[in-house]
Design a protein around this motif. Structure first.
Motif, PDB file in Angstrom:
ATOM      1  N   LYS A  57      31.899  18.142  48.617  1.00 41.19           N
ATOM      2  CA  LYS A  57      30.967  18.777  47.689  1.00 41.19           C
ATOM      3  C   LYS A  57      31.335  18.349  46.271  1.00 41.19           C
ATOM      4  O   LYS A  57      32.497  18.084  45.965  1.00 41.19           O
ATOM      5  CB  LYS A  57      30.958  20.292  47.835  1.00 41.19           C
ATOM      6  N   SER A  58      30.339  18.295  45.417  1.00 36.45           N
ATOM      7  CA  SER A  58      30.536  17.817  44.051  1.00 36.45           C
ATOM      8  C   SER A  58      31.440  18.764  43.262  1.00 36.45           C
ATOM      9  O   SER A  58      31.518  19.952  43.538  1.00 36.45           O
ATOM     10  CB  SER A  58      29.172  17.716  43.369  1.00 36.45           C
ATOM     11  N   LEU A  59      32.140  18.196  42.269  1.00 35.20           N
ATOM     12  CA  LEU A  59      32.948  19.027  41.379  1.00 35.20           C
ATOM     13  C   LEU A  59      32.031  19.988  40.623  1.00 35.20           C
ATOM     14  O   LEU A  59      31.003  19.581  40.099  1.00 35.20           O
ATOM     15  CB  LEU A  59      33.672  18.168  40.335  1.00 35.20           C
ATOM     16  N   GLY A  60      32.411  21.238  40.573  1.00 41.26           N
ATOM     17  CA  GLY A  60      31.674  22.204  39.761  1.00 41.26           C
ATOM     18  C   GLY A  60      32.256  22.167  38.356  1.00 41.26           C
ATOM     19  O   GLY A  60      33.329  22.712  38.115  1.00 41.26           O
ATOM     20  N   LEU A  61      31.561  21.509  37.445  1.00 47.38           N
ATOM     21  CA  LEU A  61      32.107  21.335  36.100  1.00 47.38           C
ATOM     22  C   LEU A  61      32.341  22.680  35.405  1.00 47.38           C
ATOM     23  O   LEU A  61      33.329  22.836  34.689  1.00 47.38           O
ATOM     24  CB  LEU A  61      31.199  20.449  35.260  1.00 47.38           C
ATOM     25  N   ASP A  62      31.460  23.648  35.626  1.00 45.12           N
ATOM     26  CA  ASP A  62      31.678  24.960  35.014  1.00 45.12           C
ATOM     27  C   ASP A  62      32.989  25.571  35.502  1.00 45.12           C
ATOM     28  O   ASP A  62      33.794  26.062  34.711  1.00 45.12           O
ATOM     29  CB  ASP A  62      30.517  25.912  35.322  1.00 45.12           C
ATOM     30  N   ALA A  63      33.199  25.544  36.806  1.00 49.58           N
ATOM     31  CA  ALA A  63      34.428  26.116  37.372  1.00 49.58           C
ATOM     32  C   ALA A  63      35.657  25.334  36.909  1.00 49.58           C
ATOM     33  O   ALA A  63      36.696  25.927  36.604  1.00 49.58           O
ATOM     34  CB  ALA A  63      34.352  26.126  38.894  1.00 49.58           C
ATOM     35  N   GLU A  64      35.543  24.010  36.861  1.00 48.02           N
ATOM     36  CA  GLU A  64      36.670  23.188  36.424  1.00 48.02           C
ATOM     37  C   GLU A  64      37.032  23.474  34.967  1.00 48.02           C
ATOM     38  O   GLU A  64      38.205  23.593  34.621  1.00 48.02           O
ATOM     39  CB  GLU A  64      36.359  21.701  36.606  1.00 48.02           C
ATOM     40  N   PHE A  65      36.015  23.587  34.103  1.00 53.52           N
ATOM     41  CA  PHE A  65      36.292  23.865  32.694  1.00 53.52           C
ATOM     42  C   PHE A  65      36.830  25.278  32.495  1.00 53.52           C
ATOM     43  O   PHE A  65      37.670  25.513  31.628  1.00 53.52           O
ATOM     44  CB  PHE A  65      35.053  23.636  31.820  1.00 53.52           C
ATOM     45  N   MET A  66      36.356  26.236  33.288  1.00 48.78           N
ATOM     46  CA  MET A  66      36.896  27.600  33.177  1.00 48.78           C
ATOM     47  C   MET A  66      38.367  27.619  33.586  1.00 48.78           C
ATOM     48  O   MET A  66      39.196  28.242  32.922  1.00 48.78           O
ATOM     49  CB  MET A  66      36.082  28.565  34.047  1.00 48.78           C
ATOM     50  N   ALA A  67      38.692  26.933  34.681  1.00 46.10           N
ATOM     51  CA  ALA A  67      40.089  26.871  35.124  1.00 46.10           C
ATOM     52  C   ALA A  67      40.946  26.147  34.086  1.00 46.10           C
ATOM     53  O   ALA A  67      42.067  26.579  33.781  1.00 46.10           O
ATOM     54  CB  ALA A  67      40.179  26.177  36.473  1.00 46.10           C
ATOM     55  N   LEU A  68      40.418  25.066  33.543  1.00 42.59           N
ATOM     56  CA  LEU A  68      41.138  24.316  32.515  1.00 42.59           C
ATOM     57  C   LEU A  68      41.359  25.181  31.270  1.00 42.59           C
ATOM     58  O   LEU A  68      42.451  25.194  30.700  1.00 42.59           O
ATOM     59  CB  LEU A  68      40.360  23.047  32.154  1.00 42.59           C
ATOM     60  N   GLY A  69      40.342  25.927  30.874  1.00 43.16           N
ATOM     61  CA  GLY A  69      40.468  26.799  29.712  1.00 43.16           C
ATOM     62  C   GLY A  69      41.509  27.891  29.924  1.00 43.16           C
ATOM     63  O   GLY A  69      42.339  28.153  29.055  1.00 43.16           O
ATOM     64  N   ARG A  70      41.475  28.524  31.110  1.00 43.64           N
ATOM     65  CA  ARG A  70      42.462  29.563  31.404  1.00 43.64           C
ATOM     66  C   ARG A  70      43.871  28.987  31.390  1.00 43.64           C
ATOM     67  O   ARG A  70      44.798  29.588  30.841  1.00 43.64           O
ATOM     68  CB  ARG A  70      42.163  30.196  32.763  1.00 43.64           C
ATOM     69  N   ALA A  71      44.037  27.835  32.008  1.00 50.90           N
ATOM     70  CA  ALA A  71      45.360  27.205  32.046  1.00 50.90           C
ATOM     71  C   ALA A  71      45.841  26.858  30.639  1.00 50.90           C
ATOM     72  O   ALA A  71      47.010  27.075  30.307  1.00 50.90           O
ATOM     73  CB  ALA A  71      45.322  25.952  32.912  1.00 50.90           C
ATOM     74  N   ASN A  72      44.953  26.344  29.800  1.00 55.06           N
ATOM     75  CA  ASN A  72      45.350  25.981  28.436  1.00 55.06           C
ATOM     76  C   ASN A  72      45.676  27.205  27.591  1.00 55.06           C
ATOM     77  O   ASN A  72      46.551  27.140  26.722  1.00 55.06           O
ATOM     78  CB  ASN A  72      44.273  25.132  27.769  1.00 55.06           C
ATOM     79  N   ILE A  73      45.013  28.322  27.831  1.00 57.61           N
ATOM     80  CA  ILE A  73      45.357  29.550  27.104  1.00 57.61           C
ATOM     81  C   ILE A  73      46.762  30.003  27.473  1.00 57.61           C
ATOM     82  O   ILE A  73      47.578  30.329  26.608  1.00 57.61           O
ATOM     83  CB  ILE A  73      44.314  30.652  27.375  1.00 57.61           C
ATOM     84  N   VAL A  74      47.061  30.004  28.773  1.00 58.57           N
ATOM     85  CA  VAL A  74      48.396  30.415  29.222  1.00 58.57           C
ATOM     86  C   VAL A  74      49.458  29.468  28.684  1.00 58.57           C
ATOM     87  O   VAL A  74      50.480  29.894  28.149  1.00 58.57           O
ATOM     88  CB  VAL A  74      48.460  30.491  30.766  1.00 58.57           C
ATOM     89  N   VAL A  75      49.211  28.177  28.798  1.00 61.57           N
ATOM     90  CA  VAL A  75      50.178  27.187  28.313  1.00 61.57           C
ATOM     91  C   VAL A  75      50.364  27.313  26.800  1.00 61.57           C
ATOM     92  O   VAL A  75      51.480  27.229  26.298  1.00 61.57           O
ATOM     93  CB  VAL A  75      49.722  25.759  28.703  1.00 61.57           C
ATOM     94  N   GLY A  76      49.283  27.545  26.073  1.00 62.26           N
ATOM     95  CA  GLY A  76      49.378  27.710  24.629  1.00 62.26           C
ATOM     96  C   GLY A  76      50.200  28.926  24.249  1.00 62.26           C
ATOM     97  O   GLY A  76      50.987  28.885  23.312  1.00 62.26           O
ATOM     98  N   MET A  77      50.025  30.024  24.987  1.00 65.12           N
ATOM     99  CA  MET A  77      50.809  31.230  24.689  1.00 65.12           C
ATOM    100  C   MET A  77      52.289  31.018  24.989  1.00 65.12           C
ATOM    101  O   MET A  77      53.143  31.686  24.413  1.00 65.12           O
ATOM    102  CB  MET A  77      50.277  32.415  25.488  1.00 65.12           C
ATOM    103  N   LEU A  78      52.588  30.079  25.883  1.00 71.59           N
ATOM    104  CA  LEU A  78      53.983  29.791  26.208  1.00 71.59           C
ATOM    105  C   LEU A  78      54.559  28.672  25.337  1.00 71.59           C
ATOM    106  O   LEU A  78      55.697  28.265  25.529  1.00 71.59           O
ATOM    107  CB  LEU A  78      54.103  29.433  27.683  1.00 71.59           C
ATOM    108  N   GLY A  79      53.761  28.156  24.410  1.00 71.19           N
ATOM    109  CA  GLY A  79      54.260  27.152  23.474  1.00 71.19           C
ATOM    110  C   GLY A  79      53.994  25.717  23.888  1.00 71.19           C
ATOM    111  O   GLY A  79      54.518  24.795  23.274  1.00 71.19           O
ATOM    112  N   GLY A  80      53.173  25.501  24.895  1.00 74.16           N
ATOM    113  CA  GLY A  80      52.890  24.143  25.361  1.00 74.16           C
ATOM    114  C   GLY A  80      51.713  23.519  24.633  1.00 74.16           C
ATOM    115  O   GLY A  80      51.146  24.083  23.710  1.00 74.16           O
ATOM    116  N   HIS A  81      51.337  22.329  25.063  1.00 75.61           N
ATOM    117  CA  HIS A  81      50.203  21.635  24.459  1.00 75.61           C
ATOM    118  C   HIS A  81      49.050  21.609  25.452  1.00 75.61           C
ATOM    119  O   HIS A  81      49.247  21.759  26.652  1.00 75.61           O
ATOM    120  CB  HIS A  81      50.594  20.213  24.034  1.00 75.61           C
ATOM    121  N   PRO A  82      47.811  21.399  24.980  1.00 74.61           N
ATOM    122  CA  PRO A  82      46.660  21.423  25.881  1.00 74.61           C
ATOM    123  C   PRO A  82      46.721  20.285  26.896  1.00 74.61           C
ATOM    124  O   PRO A  82      47.274  19.221  26.630  1.00 74.61           O
ATOM    125  CB  PRO A  82      45.458  21.277  24.955  1.00 74.61           C
TER     126      PRO A  82
END
Length: 109
Positions: A57-82
């Protein structure tokens, strides 16, 4: 003697942060540019993954970007880079038979 707990205590000592340095116009502009470049790189890499490693099945870009956004928020709060998807890691893993998201992590161990 240095210990990991010391790093955590120093990095997350919020009252001692230099907020003026972090929130000046130049710093904010660099943060916005980093976010825009991350989105552009993610789109390019997701398109490359979709074109070169077709899924059932095709990549769901909305779901992928939401997961990417959540991961980047967590990483940012821990001092990481996007971060973003990387076709250079995904495509060889798919070619070698990887079928799950955890495959690159297990291959790296």
């Amino acid at each position: 003697k240095w210990a990991p707990k010391d790093l955590f205590a120093n990095v997350y000592d919020v009252p001692n942060w230099d907020m003026q340095a972090m929130l000046n116009a130049g710093a904010l502009m660099r943060m916005v540019v980093a976010a825009i470049l991350c989105v552009i790189a993610a789109v390019i890499n997701m398109a490359g993954i979709e074109a070169n490693a077709p899924q059932q099945k095709s990549l769901g870009l909305d779901a992928e970007f939401m997961a990417l956004g959540r991961a980047n928020i967590v990483v940012g709060m821990l001092g990481g880079h996007p971060g973003h998807h990387v076709a250079a890691f995904t495509l060889p893993m798919k070619k070698d038979g990887g079928t799950r998201r955890v495959a690159p992590w297990t291959a790296a161990c």
